[in-house]
Design a protein around this motif. Structure first.
Motif, mmCIF file in Angstrom:
data_model
loop_
_atom_site.group_PDB
_atom_site.id
_atom_site.type_symbol
_atom_site.label_atom_id
_atom_site.label_comp_id
_atom_site.label_asym_id
_atom_site.label_seq_id
_atom_site.Cartn_x
_atom_site.Cartn_y
_atom_site.Cartn_z
ATOM 1 N N ASP A 210 -24.802 42.744 56.291
ATOM 2 C CA ASP A 210 -25.303 44.118 56.215
ATOM 3 C C ASP A 210 -26.017 44.322 54.886
ATOM 4 O O ASP A 210 -25.396 44.714 53.897
ATOM 5 N N PRO A 211 -27.330 44.062 54.832
ATOM 6 C CA PRO A 211 -28.051 44.200 53.561
ATOM 7 C C PRO A 211 -28.010 45.614 52.994
ATOM 8 O O PRO A 211 -28.013 45.788 51.774
ATOM 9 N N ALA A 212 -27.956 46.627 53.865
ATOM 10 C CA ALA A 212 -27.878 48.009 53.369
ATOM 11 C C ALA A 212 -26.544 48.243 52.668
ATOM 12 O O ALA A 212 -26.467 48.967 51.670
ATOM 13 N N LEU A 213 -25.487 47.624 53.170
ATOM 14 C CA LEU A 213 -24.174 47.734 52.528
ATOM 15 C C LEU A 213 -24.207 47.072 51.157
ATOM 16 O O LEU A 213 -23.653 47.598 50.178
ATOM 17 N N TYR A 214 -24.853 45.927 51.072
ATOM 18 C CA TYR A 214 -25.000 45.242 49.777
ATOM 19 C C TYR A 214 -25.664 46.155 48.761
ATOM 20 O O TYR A 214 -25.163 46.328 47.639
ATOM 21 N N GLN A 215 -26.763 46.781 49.146
ATOM 22 C CA GLN A 215 -27.468 47.686 48.246
ATOM 23 C C GLN A 215 -26.571 48.845 47.829
ATOM 24 O O GLN A 215 -26.589 49.285 46.667
ATOM 25 N N SER A 216 -25.774 49.325 48.753
ATOM 26 C CA SER A 216 -24.906 50.467 48.488
ATOM 27 C C SER A 216 -23.803 50.117 47.490
ATOM 28 O O SER A 216 -23.443 50.929 46.626
ATOM 29 N N VAL A 217 -23.270 48.910 47.604
ATOM 30 C CA VAL A 217 -22.257 48.461 46.629
ATOM 31 C C VAL A 217 -22.898 48.311 45.253
ATOM 32 O O VAL A 217 -22.300 48.679 44.229
ATOM 33 N N MET A 218 -24.106 47.804 45.209
ATOM 34 C CA MET A 218 -24.792 47.580 43.939
ATOM 35 C C MET A 218 -25.014 48.892 43.175
ATOM 36 O O MET A 218 -24.992 48.918 41.940
ATOM 37 N N THR A 219 -25.253 49.979 43.892
ATOM 38 C CA THR A 219 -25.533 51.264 43.243
ATOM 39 C C THR A 219 -24.294 52.145 43.103
ATOM 40 O O THR A 219 -24.394 53.284 42.663
ATOM 41 N N GLY A 220 -23.130 51.607 43.477
ATOM 42 C CA GLY A 220 -21.894 52.353 43.309
ATOM 43 C C GLY A 220 -21.608 53.365 44.399
ATOM 44 O O GLY A 220 -20.646 54.131 44.299
ATOM 45 N N GLU A 221 -22.406 53.380 45.460
ATOM 46 C CA GLU A 221 -22.178 54.329 46.546
ATOM 47 C C GLU A 221 -21.067 53.881 47.470
ATOM 48 O O GLU A 221 -20.433 54.709 48.132
ATOM 49 N N THR A 222 -20.855 52.577 47.565
ATOM 50 C CA THR A 222 -19.776 52.021 48.385
ATOM 51 C C THR A 222 -18.866 51.202 47.488
ATOM 52 O O THR A 222 -19.335 50.468 46.609
#
Length: 426
Positions: A210-222
């Motif tokens: 899930d590339p969108a999940l990866y991005q979300s973890v990187m920005t602290g949203e997940t």
């Protein structure tokens, strides 16, 4: 400054010509050339920069004076110290993603979004690449080098066991099982001699699911310990438990040797690994090949991790506008062709002639040019370094002790929470 090459005179020349620039437009329209400093800590870039400088002088009237620092620490100190002043190097190399964000936040870098957009529009660069060189839709760095992260595979090992390049995740797992059953370690991964390497499969498993999940973890949203992230980590743990990875000490002091001798079948790493294999006498296309890791999900099939070395422009340099004109030329097909040929790199410009690219990367570069992949910044630069520098140690422990999965991710999330809270949730 080490390696300054009498840079004071070119700086003075450029300063004297700034008023003429403002009145007369392009540097190329002036009678006398302008030479500006380009600083970095990579001595092997000097020949390439000199070659681009010569071409740029003819095309734009702007040349560069390469200033090389022998020590990365002294280089960073000199650049950072000068950036708030009018002594700032007009051009300098740096690290991309979040590792340049403090410079962006301090207003120390020139905005180069328009240069990017010009060359994206003419087909030179994929639009998704620009996001790795800036924030909030604006770009503050240009791609001096781009490396794609791919799987290198030993062609002799694959042939011996009648294996083909996998095109699906199940196919990749079948290859891994065949190799393991025949006494070959499927994947090389060194987290003892290389602490940062622990993030390689963390990022790769994430973007394959899930590339969108990866991005979300990187920005602290997940959160790192979000159930979706834990589920992905469990898939990685299954691979570790299955014995698909090398063990601590397998590499000794040489990453290439166990891959070259066939004791390791595959190696997930940046395409710069090509140089190590060349030094070991391993020939692309004959001894080894590359492929992009197949997706675990459909969304993961289009993901490609990149790392880059950006060229930055100092906002406070009196030569800022001159540097912007040179940077526009540097992004061009003409300059990138020269840069690739003289520096032995894979130019990020997708229109650069195929003969300038390492042969085994041509198909991949064409696939990127055709829009087959979405590009994602590697973990080291995709999230704040204050998080990365601590989390990589936790991930390294997880690789050694996969049973520590939950403790690892809880610890990573605490590190992330502490940072984002102190940063005001930026």
């Amino acid at each position: 400054m080490n390696g300054n090459k009498n840079a004071l005179l070119p700086r003075l020349m450029a300063l004297l010509l700034i008023p003429a620039l403002l009145l007369g437009g392009s540097i190329a329209a002036q009678d006398d050339p302008v030479v500006i400093d380009w600083a970095n800590d990579a001595a092997w870039h000097e020949a390439g920069q000199d070659a681009v400088s010569e071409a740029s002088l003819g095309a734009t009237g702007i040349g560069v004076n390469t200033v090389i620092f022998s020590s990365t620490d002294s280089y960073q100190a000199a650049v950072r110290g000068a950036l708030p002043t009018d002594d700032a190097f007009p051009l300098f190399d740096w690290w991309f993603g979040y590792r340049m964000k403090d410079l962006v936040d301090a207003g120390l870098l020139a905005d180069v979004t328009d240069i990017w957009q010009k060359h994206i529009d003419n087909g030179g660069y994929p639009a998704s690449m620009m996001g790795s060189f800036g924030f909030d839709g604006r770009a503050y760095g240009l791609p001096k080098m781009i490396n794609y992260w791919v799987v290198f595979y030993n062609k002799h090992v694959f042939a011996e066991h009648s294996l083909e390049v996998p095109t699906s995740w199940d196919g990749l797992m079948a290859v891994a099982e065949t190799l393991k059953s025949n006494g070959v370690t499927p994947f090389g991964l060194d987290v003892v001699g290389c602490r940062w390497c622990s993030f390689i499969w963390f990022e790769e498993m994430m973007v394959r699911v899930d590339p969108a999940l990866y991005q979300s973890v990187m920005t602290g949203e997940t959160a790192y310990n979000d159930p979706q992230v834990i589920a992905i980590m469990e898939q990685w743990r299954d691979l570790l438990d299955a014995g698909y990875f090398s063990q601590p000490g397998d590499f000794a002091d040489n990453w290439a040797e166990p891959f070259v001798n066939g004791s390791i079948g595959m190696f997930l790493i940046g395409d710069w690994y090509t140089a190590s294999l060349a030094r070991a006498g391993f020939v692309a296309g004959e001894d080894y090949g590359i492929f992009v890791m197949p997706g675990i999900t459909e969304a993961g099939n289009r993901s490609l991790i990149i790392e880059g070395r950006p060229l930055l422009l100092a906002e406070n340099s009196p030569q800022r506008d001159v540097a912007l004109e040179f940077a526009d030329y540097f992004m061009s097909v003409e300059a990138q062709t020269i840069w690739a040929e003289t520096s032995d790199i894979n130019s990020p410009n997708l229109l650069a002639p195929e003969e300038t690219r390492p042969g085994h990367l041509v198909d991949l570069a064409n696939a990127v040019a055709n829009g087959e992949y979405e590009l994602y910044t590697r973990y080291w630069e995709a999230t704040p370094p204050q998080i990365v520098e601590q989390v990589v140690d936790l991930l390294g422990q997880f690789v050694i002790d996969p049973a520590s999965l939950q403790t690892t991710m809880d610890g990573a999330e605490q590190i992330a929470q502490d940072y984002w809270a102190s940063a005001g949730g930026e």
